[in-house]
Design a protein around this motif. Sequence first.
Motif, PDB file in Angstrom:
ATOM      1  N   GLN A  52     -15.549  23.791  -0.953  1.00  0.00           N
ATOM      2  CA  GLN A  52     -14.625  22.850  -1.577  1.00  0.00           C
ATOM      3  C   GLN A  52     -15.004  22.690  -3.047  1.00  0.00           C
ATOM      4  O   GLN A  52     -14.340  23.217  -3.924  1.00  0.00           O
ATOM      5  CB  GLN A  52     -14.648  21.513  -0.833  1.00  0.00           C
ATOM      6  CG  GLN A  52     -13.828  20.406  -1.464  1.00  0.00           C
ATOM      7  CD  GLN A  52     -12.325  20.629  -1.396  1.00  0.00           C
ATOM      8  OE1 GLN A  52     -11.837  21.592  -0.804  1.00  0.00           O
ATOM      9  NE2 GLN A  52     -11.585  19.754  -2.040  1.00  0.00           N
ATOM     10  N   VAL A  53     -16.099  22.009  -3.350  1.00  0.00           N
ATOM     11  CA  VAL A  53     -16.572  21.865  -4.732  1.00  0.00           C
ATOM     12  C   VAL A  53     -18.063  22.147  -4.809  1.00  0.00           C
ATOM     13  O   VAL A  53     -18.499  23.035  -5.534  1.00  0.00           O
ATOM     14  CB  VAL A  53     -16.272  20.449  -5.280  1.00  0.00           C
ATOM     15  CG1 VAL A  53     -16.940  20.244  -6.634  1.00  0.00           C
ATOM     16  CG2 VAL A  53     -14.764  20.264  -5.438  1.00  0.00           C
ATOM     17  N   ARG A 250     -17.262   9.703 -22.144  1.00  0.00           N
ATOM     18  CA  ARG A 250     -15.877   9.328 -21.849  1.00  0.00           C
ATOM     19  C   ARG A 250     -14.900  10.204 -22.629  1.00  0.00           C
ATOM     20  O   ARG A 250     -13.871  10.624 -22.092  1.00  0.00           O
ATOM     21  CB  ARG A 250     -15.663   7.850 -22.159  1.00  0.00           C
ATOM     22  CG  ARG A 250     -16.340   6.918 -21.151  1.00  0.00           C
ATOM     23  CD  ARG A 250     -16.425   5.498 -21.672  1.00  0.00           C
ATOM     24  NE  ARG A 250     -15.136   4.842 -21.702  1.00  0.00           N
ATOM     25  CZ  ARG A 250     -14.651   4.056 -20.712  1.00  0.00           C
ATOM     26  NH1 ARG A 250     -15.351   3.883 -19.607  1.00  0.00           N
ATOM     27  NH2 ARG A 250     -13.482   3.480 -20.838  1.00  0.00           N
ATOM     28  N   ARG A 251     -15.229  10.538 -23.876  1.00  0.00           N
ATOM     29  CA  ARG A 251     -14.352  11.435 -24.634  1.00  0.00           C
ATOM     30  C   ARG A 251     -14.251  12.792 -23.948  1.00  0.00           C
ATOM     31  O   ARG A 251     -13.171  13.385 -23.883  1.00  0.00           O
ATOM     32  CB  ARG A 251     -14.876  11.595 -26.065  1.00  0.00           C
ATOM     33  CG  ARG A 251     -14.561  10.420 -26.979  1.00  0.00           C
ATOM     34  CD  ARG A 251     -14.793  10.773 -28.437  1.00  0.00           C
ATOM     35  NE  ARG A 251     -16.200  11.077 -28.706  1.00  0.00           N
ATOM     36  CZ  ARG A 251     -17.102  10.166 -29.049  1.00  0.00           C
ATOM     37  NH1 ARG A 251     -16.755   8.886 -29.167  1.00  0.00           N
ATOM     38  NH2 ARG A 251     -18.355  10.518 -29.304  1.00  0.00           N
ATOM     39  N   GLU A 252     -15.371  13.283 -23.430  1.00  0.00           N
ATOM     40  CA  GLU A 252     -15.356  14.571 -22.718  1.00  0.00           C
ATOM     41  C   GLU A 252     -14.507  14.483 -21.453  1.00  0.00           C
ATOM     42  O   GLU A 252     -13.741  15.399 -21.143  1.00  0.00           O
ATOM     43  CB  GLU A 252     -16.779  14.996 -22.367  1.00  0.00           C
ATOM     44  CG  GLU A 252     -17.605  15.485 -23.526  1.00  0.00           C
ATOM     45  CD  GLU A 252     -18.886  16.145 -23.042  1.00  0.00           C
ATOM     46  OE1 GLU A 252     -18.824  17.273 -22.529  1.00  0.00           O
ATOM     47  OE2 GLU A 252     -19.957  15.511 -23.173  1.00  0.00           O
ATOM     48  N   ILE A 253     -14.650  13.387 -20.728  1.00  0.00           N
ATOM     49  CA  ILE A 253     -13.870  13.203 -19.499  1.00  0.00           C
ATOM     50  C   ILE A 253     -12.381  13.217 -19.818  1.00  0.00           C
ATOM     51  O   ILE A 253     -11.587  13.901 -19.155  1.00  0.00           O
ATOM     52  CB  ILE A 253     -14.255  11.888 -18.803  1.00  0.00           C
ATOM     53  CG1 ILE A 253     -15.687  11.960 -18.267  1.00  0.00           C
ATOM     54  CG2 ILE A 253     -13.274  11.557 -17.669  1.00  0.00           C
ATOM     55  CD1 ILE A 253     -16.249  10.616 -17.842  1.00  0.00           C
ATOM     56  N   PHE A 254     -11.982  12.503 -20.855  1.00  0.00           N
ATOM     57  CA  PHE A 254     -10.564  12.410 -21.196  1.00  0.00           C
ATOM     58  C   PHE A 254     -10.038  13.754 -21.709  1.00  0.00           C
ATOM     59  O   PHE A 254      -8.891  14.124 -21.443  1.00  0.00           O
ATOM     60  CB  PHE A 254     -10.339  11.309 -22.234  1.00  0.00           C
ATOM     61  CG  PHE A 254     -10.861   9.963 -21.810  1.00  0.00           C
ATOM     62  CD1 PHE A 254     -10.987   9.638 -20.462  1.00  0.00           C
ATOM     63  CD2 PHE A 254     -11.263   9.023 -22.752  1.00  0.00           C
ATOM     64  CE1 PHE A 254     -11.476   8.397 -20.064  1.00  0.00           C
ATOM     65  CE2 PHE A 254     -11.749   7.782 -22.365  1.00  0.00           C
ATOM     66  CZ  PHE A 254     -11.856   7.479 -21.008  1.00  0.00           C
ATOM     67  N   ALA A 350     -11.161  14.321 -13.235  1.00  0.00           N
ATOM     68  CA  ALA A 350     -11.799  14.792 -14.461  1.00  0.00           C
ATOM     69  C   ALA A 350     -13.309  14.578 -14.420  1.00  0.00           C
ATOM     70  O   ALA A 350     -14.076  15.404 -14.928  1.00  0.00           O
ATOM     71  CB  ALA A 350     -11.189  14.101 -15.672  1.00  0.00           C
ATOM     72  N   VAL A 351     -13.754  13.475 -13.834  1.00  0.00           N
ATOM     73  CA  VAL A 351     -15.188  13.217 -13.699  1.00  0.00           C
ATOM     74  C   VAL A 351     -15.840  14.311 -12.866  1.00  0.00           C
ATOM     75  O   VAL A 351     -16.881  14.885 -13.248  1.00  0.00           O
ATOM     76  CB  VAL A 351     -15.431  11.828 -13.073  1.00  0.00           C
ATOM     77  CG1 VAL A 351     -16.882  11.677 -12.620  1.00  0.00           C
ATOM     78  CG2 VAL A 351     -15.072  10.724 -14.064  1.00  0.00           C
ATOM     79  N   GLN A 358     -18.160  22.109 -14.071  1.00  0.00           N
ATOM     80  CA  GLN A 358     -18.461  22.723 -15.353  1.00  0.00           C
ATOM     81  C   GLN A 358     -19.949  22.851 -15.636  1.00  0.00           C
ATOM     82  O   GLN A 358     -20.350  23.189 -16.757  1.00  0.00           O
ATOM     83  CB  GLN A 358     -17.780  21.937 -16.484  1.00  0.00           C
ATOM     84  CG  GLN A 358     -16.263  22.019 -16.453  1.00  0.00           C
ATOM     85  CD  GLN A 358     -15.613  21.455 -17.697  1.00  0.00           C
ATOM     86  OE1 GLN A 358     -16.180  21.495 -18.793  1.00  0.00           O
ATOM     87  NE2 GLN A 358     -14.405  20.914 -17.542  1.00  0.00           N
ATOM     88  N   ARG A 359     -20.776  22.630 -14.633  1.00  0.00           N
ATOM     89  CA  ARG A 359     -22.210  22.853 -14.823  1.00  0.00           C
ATOM     90  C   ARG A 359     -22.481  24.331 -15.117  1.00  0.00           C
ATOM     91  O   ARG A 359     -21.780  25.210 -14.611  1.00  0.00           O
ATOM     92  CB  ARG A 359     -22.984  22.436 -13.573  1.00  0.00           C
ATOM     93  CG  ARG A 359     -23.007  20.943 -13.322  1.00  0.00           C
ATOM     94  CD  ARG A 359     -23.708  20.600 -12.024  1.00  0.00           C
ATOM     95  NE  ARG A 359     -22.986  21.146 -10.888  1.00  0.00           N
ATOM     96  CZ  ARG A 359     -23.517  21.958  -9.983  1.00  0.00           C
ATOM     97  NH1 ARG A 359     -24.783  22.349 -10.089  1.00  0.00           N
ATOM     98  NH2 ARG A 359     -22.807  22.394  -8.977  1.00  0.00           N
ATOM     99  N   ALA A 360     -23.520  24.606 -15.911  1.00  0.00           N
ATOM    100  CA  ALA A 360     -23.820  25.993 -16.299  1.00  0.00           C
ATOM    101  C   ALA A 360     -24.087  26.864 -15.088  1.00  0.00           C
ATOM    102  O   ALA A 360     -23.623  28.014 -15.016  1.00  0.00           O
ATOM    103  CB  ALA A 360     -25.030  26.014 -17.238  1.00  0.00           C
ATOM    104  N   GLU A 361     -24.819  26.329 -14.106  1.00  0.00           N
ATOM    105  CA  GLU A 361     -25.109  27.141 -12.924  1.00  0.00           C
ATOM    106  C   GLU A 361     -23.855  27.435 -12.116  1.00  0.00           C
ATOM    107  O   GLU A 361     -23.749  28.483 -11.461  1.00  0.00           O
ATOM    108  CB  GLU A 361     -26.175  26.489 -12.042  1.00  0.00           C
ATOM    109  CG  GLU A 361     -25.845  25.089 -11.548  1.00  0.00           C
ATOM    110  CD  GLU A 361     -26.394  24.004 -12.451  1.00  0.00           C
ATOM    111  OE1 GLU A 361     -26.850  22.977 -11.908  1.00  0.00           O
ATOM    112  OE2 GLU A 361     -26.370  24.184 -13.684  1.00  0.00           O
ATOM    113  N   GLN A 362     -22.874  26.509 -12.168  1.00  0.00           N
ATOM    114  CA  GLN A 362     -21.612  26.759 -11.481  1.00  0.00           C
ATOM    115  C   GLN A 362     -20.839  27.895 -12.160  1.00  0.00           C
ATOM    116  O   GLN A 362     -20.230  28.724 -11.483  1.00  0.00           O
ATOM    117  CB  GLN A 362     -20.752  25.492 -11.473  1.00  0.00           C
ATOM    118  CG  GLN A 362     -21.082  24.518 -10.364  1.00  0.00           C
ATOM    119  CD  GLN A 362     -20.796  25.096  -8.989  1.00  0.00           C
ATOM    120  OE1 GLN A 362     -21.713  25.504  -8.276  1.00  0.00           O
ATOM    121  NE2 GLN A 362     -19.539  25.140  -8.612  1.00  0.00           N
ATOM    122  N   GLU A 363     -20.872  27.953 -13.481  1.00  0.00           N
ATOM    123  CA  GLU A 363     -20.181  29.033 -14.174  1.00  0.00           C
ATOM    124  C   GLU A 363     -20.845  30.375 -13.869  1.00  0.00           C
ATOM    125  O   GLU A 363     -20.163  31.389 -13.700  1.00  0.00           O
ATOM    126  CB  GLU A 363     -20.149  28.774 -15.683  1.00  0.00           C
ATOM    127  CG  GLU A 363     -19.424  29.857 -16.471  1.00  0.00           C
ATOM    128  CD  GLU A 363     -18.062  30.223 -15.881  1.00  0.00           C
ATOM    129  OE1 GLU A 363     -17.765  31.441 -15.796  1.00  0.00           O
ATOM    130  OE2 GLU A 363     -17.300  29.324 -15.487  1.00  0.00           O
TER     131      GLU A 363
END
Length: 432
Positions: A52-53, A250-254, A350-351, A358-363
């Motif tokens: 799933q995620v 918060r800016r990154e989340i938005f 978005a959170v 978007q974690r580096a290991e996920q990429e």
Amino acid sequence: MAGNEPTAGYDEAAVERWAPEPDKRPGRTAFQRDRARVLHSAALRRLAGKTQVVTPGTVRLWDASPRTRLTHSLECAQVGRELGAALGCDPDLVEAACLSHDLGHPPFGHNGEQVLDEFAADCGGFEGNAQSLRLLTRLEPKRFVTDRTTGEMTSVGLNLSRAALDAAAKYPWARGGHPAGPAFRKFGVYEDDRRIFDWVRADAPARDRVCFEAQVMDWADDVAYSVHDVEDGLHAGHIQPSRLHSAADRREIFTVAVLDARYVPADTDPEELGAALDRLQAQEWWPHGYDGSAVDQARLKDATSQLIGRFCTAAETATRAAYGDGRLTRYKAQLVVPRTTRMECAVLKAVADLYVMQRAEQERLRADQRVVVAELAEALTARAPEGLDPQFAALFDAAADDQARKRVIVDQIASLTDASARALHARLTMQA
């Protein structure tokens, strides 16, 4: 005939099946049969092996059971069933749609979906929702009949009712037919499945009108994954609640929320998203300072329940205010979700996107997954029918041309779990 009569709020066309058949157990409704068929399908079981995620094995030792596509589908079904029943839908029908909504997802989720779409570009592309329809009406072996046109024995999949197939159709149009324009890539039918799709949609009042049960399913899906992805991210230690107060975070989340209109329209004011996040954080049950202790795990579970109730109650109240009491079914209503509620749901998505996906290991993991799917497609193209399951090997041999054979390869890959995709990839590439 028992099991085939319409239930309250539904007509005979809604319970009709592509291939008429009697019920083995009189006394059940048509939609109870639909739910049972999806619930007992191999395709649903395979979702247990699809991420799933949060990938199993990447979380803390004391919590090694993140959600899979299967558990997400079961939770979506519970949410959708209760919301649908509150609005007058047949609960078994909505549950069947919720259980079906992710069946077409390939291994590695949207990552695998993108690779398969590129591979299948010359035979109609790939889309998980279109694959779900194909699976329900063709690939899942449950019922074979004599084809009305060719006279040959052919699979009709689970042979669900018209209303069940329509309720599972989140995007009831072909590739390029999105009502917002061809730039929006989601679609729900391949051209070679058009005949049964047109039958399913025969009583739709407009080409792109989504039936009410599918709208309930879609909102239940949004609610379930937005809330539960955040819960899994907290359990895994990827989301720190304190960071949601940071102006920079918060800016990154938005930014994530509005990127390519991913979760909200691209012109959404960040202040609106900020207000949504503030409303959630102001709730007494919000998981401030989550540390993984038993007490905090219980508080987090209460927070997930509160969020689901908040989002579903808002939709139920707004829809009832628009349409009044009574049974809301098929094309009699549109689900109304207040904009403020959609913003709260979107900010949770978005959170999870920012801190988990978007974690580096996920990429790095996604890059490896893309290689596995691409190389597997290449190997099967070179060697099929070798490597295909017997069901798909027979379809490959019977295919009329190269495009049809490529579609069989796509069907085979889409059916695999994450682990079986890696195993088949290793077997075929080591033999090369």
